[in-house]
Design a protein around this motif. Structure first.
Motif, PDB file in Angstrom:
ATOM      1  N   MET A  52       4.725  18.544 -57.455  1.00 15.57           N
ATOM      2  CA  MET A  52       5.910  19.328 -57.798  1.00 15.57           C
ATOM      3  C   MET A  52       6.616  18.743 -59.019  1.00 15.57           C
ATOM      4  O   MET A  52       7.003  19.485 -59.928  1.00 15.57           O
ATOM      5  N   ARG A  53       6.756  17.423 -59.058  1.00 10.73           N
ATOM      6  CA  ARG A  53       7.388  16.785 -60.218  1.00 10.73           C
ATOM      7  C   ARG A  53       6.584  17.038 -61.491  1.00 10.73           C
ATOM      8  O   ARG A  53       7.143  17.359 -62.543  1.00 10.73           O
ATOM      9  N   LEU A  54       5.272  16.890 -61.397  1.00 10.22           N
ATOM     10  CA  LEU A  54       4.417  17.124 -62.561  1.00 10.22           C
ATOM     11  C   LEU A  54       4.498  18.581 -63.027  1.00 10.22           C
ATOM     12  O   LEU A  54       4.626  18.846 -64.214  1.00 10.22           O
ATOM     13  N   ILE A  55       4.422  19.502 -62.096  1.00 10.20           N
ATOM     14  CA  ILE A  55       4.451  20.926 -62.436  1.00 10.20           C
ATOM     15  C   ILE A  55       5.780  21.290 -63.088  1.00 10.20           C
ATOM     16  O   ILE A  55       5.810  21.987 -64.101  1.00 10.20           O
ATOM     17  N   ARG A  56       6.878  20.808 -62.517  1.00 11.35           N
ATOM     18  CA  ARG A  56       8.194  21.101 -63.109  1.00 11.35           C
ATOM     19  C   ARG A  56       8.282  20.574 -64.536  1.00 11.35           C
ATOM     20  O   ARG A  56       8.812  21.244 -65.426  1.00 11.35           O
ATOM     21  N   ARG A  57       7.773  19.354 -64.748  1.00  8.10           N
ATOM     22  CA  ARG A  57       7.804  18.782 -66.096  1.00  8.10           C
ATOM     23  C   ARG A  57       6.979  19.623 -67.061  1.00  8.10           C
ATOM     24  O   ARG A  57       7.402  19.917 -68.172  1.00  8.10           O
ATOM     25  N   GLU A  66       8.020  22.152 -70.495  1.00  9.75           N
ATOM     26  CA  GLU A  66       7.375  22.138 -71.808  1.00  9.75           C
ATOM     27  C   GLU A  66       6.844  23.518 -72.184  1.00  9.75           C
ATOM     28  O   GLU A  66       6.879  23.896 -73.349  1.00  9.75           O
ATOM     29  N   ALA A  67       6.310  24.235 -71.192  1.00  8.45           N
ATOM     30  CA  ALA A  67       5.736  25.566 -71.428  1.00  8.45           C
ATOM     31  C   ALA A  67       6.131  26.474 -70.262  1.00  8.45           C
ATOM     32  O   ALA A  67       5.378  26.607 -69.295  1.00  8.45           O
ATOM     33  N   PRO A  68       7.319  27.085 -70.326  1.00  8.39           N
ATOM     34  CA  PRO A  68       7.856  27.860 -69.202  1.00  8.39           C
ATOM     35  C   PRO A  68       6.963  28.987 -68.667  1.00  8.39           C
ATOM     36  O   PRO A  68       6.960  29.253 -67.482  1.00  8.39           O
ATOM     37  N   ALA A 104       3.652  29.117 -68.508  1.00 10.99           N
ATOM     38  CA  ALA A 104       2.275  28.682 -68.243  1.00 10.99           C
ATOM     39  C   ALA A 104       1.768  29.208 -66.899  1.00 10.99           C
ATOM     40  O   ALA A 104       2.472  29.175 -65.898  1.00 10.99           O
ATOM     41  N   HIS A 105       0.545  29.685 -66.902  1.00  9.10           N
ATOM     42  CA  HIS A 105      -0.094  30.183 -65.686  1.00  9.10           C
ATOM     43  C   HIS A 105      -0.625  29.024 -64.848  1.00  9.10           C
ATOM     44  O   HIS A 105      -0.787  27.909 -65.329  1.00  9.10           O
ATOM     45  N   ARG A 106      -0.925  29.332 -63.590  1.00  5.02           N
ATOM     46  CA  ARG A 106      -1.432  28.322 -62.646  1.00  5.02           C
ATOM     47  C   ARG A 106      -2.649  27.582 -63.188  1.00  5.02           C
ATOM     48  O   ARG A 106      -2.745  26.374 -63.085  1.00  5.02           O
ATOM     49  N   LYS A 107      -3.587  28.343 -63.747  1.00  2.05           N
ATOM     50  CA  LYS A 107      -4.815  27.743 -64.269  1.00  2.05           C
ATOM     51  C   LYS A 107      -4.507  26.718 -65.359  1.00  2.05           C
ATOM     52  O   LYS A 107      -5.095  25.644 -65.408  1.00  2.05           O
ATOM     53  N   VAL A 108      -3.586  27.069 -66.225  1.00  2.00           N
ATOM     54  CA  VAL A 108      -3.194  26.184 -67.324  1.00  2.00           C
ATOM     55  C   VAL A 108      -2.517  24.936 -66.768  1.00  2.00           C
ATOM     56  O   VAL A 108      -2.794  23.817 -67.212  1.00  2.00           O
ATOM     57  N   LEU A 109      -1.656  25.115 -65.775  1.00  2.00           N
ATOM     58  CA  LEU A 109      -0.972  23.972 -65.172  1.00  2.00           C
ATOM     59  C   LEU A 109      -1.972  23.018 -64.520  1.00  2.00           C
ATOM     60  O   LEU A 109      -1.884  21.802 -64.684  1.00  2.00           O
ATOM     61  N   LYS A 110      -2.938  23.581 -63.799  1.00  2.00           N
ATOM     62  CA  LYS A 110      -3.978  22.754 -63.167  1.00  2.00           C
ATOM     63  C   LYS A 110      -4.738  21.951 -64.213  1.00  2.00           C
ATOM     64  O   LYS A 110      -4.967  20.752 -64.065  1.00  2.00           O
ATOM     65  N   ARG A 111      -5.151  22.629 -65.264  1.00  2.00           N
ATOM     66  CA  ARG A 111      -5.925  21.988 -66.337  1.00  2.00           C
ATOM     67  C   ARG A 111      -5.117  20.873 -66.993  1.00  2.00           C
ATOM     68  O   ARG A 111      -5.623  19.800 -67.263  1.00  2.00           O
ATOM     69  N   ARG A 112      -3.828  21.134 -67.219  1.00  2.21           N
ATOM     70  CA  ARG A 112      -2.979  20.132 -67.861  1.00  2.21           C
ATOM     71  C   ARG A 112      -2.769  18.923 -66.959  1.00  2.21           C
ATOM     72  O   ARG A 112      -2.730  17.797 -67.433  1.00  2.21           O
ATOM     73  N   ILE A 113      -2.650  19.149 -65.643  1.00  2.00           N
ATOM     74  CA  ILE A 113      -2.527  18.035 -64.705  1.00  2.00           C
ATOM     75  C   ILE A 113      -3.800  17.207 -64.719  1.00  2.00           C
ATOM     76  O   ILE A 113      -3.757  15.974 -64.751  1.00  2.00           O
ATOM     77  N   MET A 114      -4.952  17.868 -64.709  1.00  2.00           N
ATOM     78  CA  MET A 114      -6.226  17.149 -64.761  1.00  2.00           C
ATOM     79  C   MET A 114      -6.327  16.306 -66.024  1.00  2.00           C
ATOM     80  O   MET A 114      -6.760  15.150 -65.970  1.00  2.00           O
ATOM     81  N   ASN A 115      -5.943  16.883 -67.150  1.00  2.00           N
ATOM     82  CA  ASN A 115      -5.986  16.142 -68.416  1.00  2.00           C
ATOM     83  C   ASN A 115      -5.011  14.980 -68.406  1.00  2.00           C
ATOM     84  O   ASN A 115      -5.351  13.873 -68.828  1.00  2.00           O
ATOM     85  N   LEU A 116      -3.802  15.214 -67.924  1.00  2.00           N
ATOM     86  CA  LEU A 116      -2.770  14.198 -67.879  1.00  2.00           C
ATOM     87  C   LEU A 116      -3.190  12.996 -67.034  1.00  2.00           C
ATOM     88  O   LEU A 116      -2.949  11.849 -67.398  1.00  2.00           O
TER      89      LEU A 116
END
Length: 87
Positions: A14-19, A23-25, A27-39
């Motif tokens: 939840m903290r990661l997703i909110r952050r 940055e990108a209000p 953003a779709h779920r798929k993009v958020l997942k991908r960004r978390i994986m990259n992060l």
């Protein structure tokens, strides 16, 4: 080399997703997942053997990392949407 690990609970997701949403209000779920994986430097493809390894959840259940990642991500997204609906 140390094996990457993903957040141990949906609260961390939840903290990661909110952050990321700040940055990108839009953003779709798929993009958020991908960004978390990259992060977190997790393997980007779900067919990677890393995702098939068993891991214990905080409830003591043994599940694949893929299942835990999906469940924690989905629960975090659900709770965020529920909170947004109340405001």
């Amino acid at each position: 080399m140390e094996e990457p690990s993903f957040p141990s609970s949906h609260h961390t997701f939840m903290r990661l997703i909110r952050r990321l949403q700040e940055e990108a209000p839009g953003a779709h779920r798929k993009v958020l997942k991908r960004r978390i994986m990259n992060l977190l430097e997790l393997p980007p493809e779900m067919d990677d053997p890393y995702w098939d390894e068993q891991e214990f959840s905080y409830l003591g259940l043994s599940r694949t990392r893929r299942e835990l990642f999906e469940d924690r991500f989905n629960l975090a997204m659900y709770k965020i949407r529920k909170e947004e609906g109340k405001s």
